[in-house]
Enzyme design. Sequence first.
Site, mmCIF file in Angstrom:
data_model
loop_
_atom_site.group_PDB
_atom_site.id
_atom_site.type_symbol
_atom_site.label_atom_id
_atom_site.label_comp_id
_atom_site.label_asym_id
_atom_site.label_seq_id
_atom_site.Cartn_x
_atom_site.Cartn_y
_atom_site.Cartn_z
ATOM 1 N N HIS A 53 -10.373 103.282 121.935
ATOM 2 C CA HIS A 53 -8.909 103.182 122.052
ATOM 3 C C HIS A 53 -8.433 103.020 123.489
ATOM 4 O O HIS A 53 -7.273 102.695 123.723
ATOM 5 C CB HIS A 53 -8.243 104.467 121.534
ATOM 6 C CG HIS A 53 -8.501 104.753 120.098
ATOM 7 N ND1 HIS A 53 -8.436 103.786 119.139
ATOM 8 C CD2 HIS A 53 -8.782 105.902 119.447
ATOM 9 C CE1 HIS A 53 -8.690 104.327 117.963
ATOM 10 N NE2 HIS A 53 -8.910 105.609 118.115
ATOM 11 N N THR B 195 -3.559 97.055 118.045
ATOM 12 C CA THR B 195 -4.543 96.116 117.473
ATOM 13 C C THR B 195 -4.721 96.234 115.963
ATOM 14 O O THR B 195 -5.156 95.291 115.323
ATOM 15 C CB THR B 195 -5.931 96.349 118.119
ATOM 16 O OG1 THR B 195 -6.265 97.733 117.981
ATOM 17 C CG2 THR B 195 -5.955 95.955 119.567
ATOM 18 N N GLU C 134 -4.363 104.791 121.083
ATOM 19 C CA GLU C 134 -4.397 103.434 121.656
ATOM 20 C C GLU C 134 -3.015 103.076 122.221
ATOM 21 O O GLU C 134 -2.896 102.526 123.325
ATOM 22 C CB GLU C 134 -4.808 102.415 120.580
ATOM 23 C CG GLU C 134 -4.819 100.991 121.104
ATOM 24 C CD GLU C 134 -4.932 99.940 120.010
ATOM 25 O OE1 GLU C 134 -5.693 100.133 119.056
ATOM 26 O OE2 GLU C 134 -4.238 98.914 120.118
HETATM 27 S S1 SF4 Z 1 -10.292 97.392 115.354
HETATM 28 FE FE1 SF4 Z 1 -10.421 95.655 116.800
HETATM 29 S S2 SF4 Z 1 -9.467 96.430 118.666
HETATM 30 FE FE2 SF4 Z 1 -9.939 98.218 117.421
HETATM 31 S S3 SF4 Z 1 -11.957 98.853 118.139
HETATM 32 FE FE3 SF4 Z 1 -12.280 97.486 116.402
HETATM 33 S S4 SF4 Z 1 -12.606 95.446 117.323
HETATM 34 FE FE4 SF4 Z 1 -11.638 96.765 118.865
#
Ligand code: SF4
Length: 284
Positions: free
Chosen positions: A73, A161, A125
């Site tokens: 994060h 994200t 995050e």
């Molecule tokens: S969901 Fe996407 S942004 Fe989050 S850790 Fe996994 S690859 Fe990275």
Amino acid sequence: MKVTVARPTGLCFGVRRAISELENALENVGKIYGLGSPIHNPQEIERLEKLGLVVVKDPADIPPGQPAFIRAHGVSPEVRASLLRRTDRIVDGTCPFVRNVQEKAALLRQEGYRLVIVGDASHPEVQGIMGYAGEGARVVGNASEISPDARNGKIGLVCQTTQKVSLLEKVVRGLLTHTEELRVFNTICGATLERQQAVMDLAPRVDGMIVIGGKNSANTGKLVEISREAGVSTLWIEHYEELDGGWVREKENIGIAAGASTPEWLIRQLISTLESARSPRGMD
Ligand code: SF4
């Protein structure tokens, strides 16, 4: 009973990478202080703690000079600076896609935009991204939270994200109406989009969906929402032992999806439990 696993599902690139860096470091040094849970999955944390991980909430809880781990994060610049005051032995597991959101937020700030971050304000995050977003930045978790003054001036937008595209679209529409200039970076990561799409594709083909993943995992929660919005009876479990035998027996076609922080061993356990339920005495 037929069991179908959504594809792709489970551990994403970023979490896999962070955990593998953590495991390598644990093998080398034996004990590492992780700032926050490195993966939103209690069973996986238990396994890592046995290898030497110590989860702490604050950089001040790390004994001076001891190795520290930053999870996928990421952290704000302020937290990074506090960590560096404690120790120079840092293993940085920040996911490159999260790093990209932080950089985009910093760029927008530098270019004079007031930041809107689409996401959950309490999520680590988002708290990390806020540290790059500057004064006047705000987090919007719902299109109804856009206040009239949030629409004024030059607005720059980034997104946590793991958010749903539908929320990003609603917020963009809400901001467009009265904003002089709106610059949007769609920072939802590909792994999230693919996992959400896999649930959308599988939902119409099953009469029950089991989503396995930590109850504290944002992206797992989104998969549950998507499955329920598709009208499918959906169970959210962290571990196969939470399965409801009655619910399973009523189903003919079960779909399985897993959050981006759910390790493969938990998915395998769930599949073999469902396979054993096919036998006449299964799940008694
Ligand atoms: S969901 Fe996407 S942004 Fe989050 S850790 Fe996994 S690859 Fe990275």
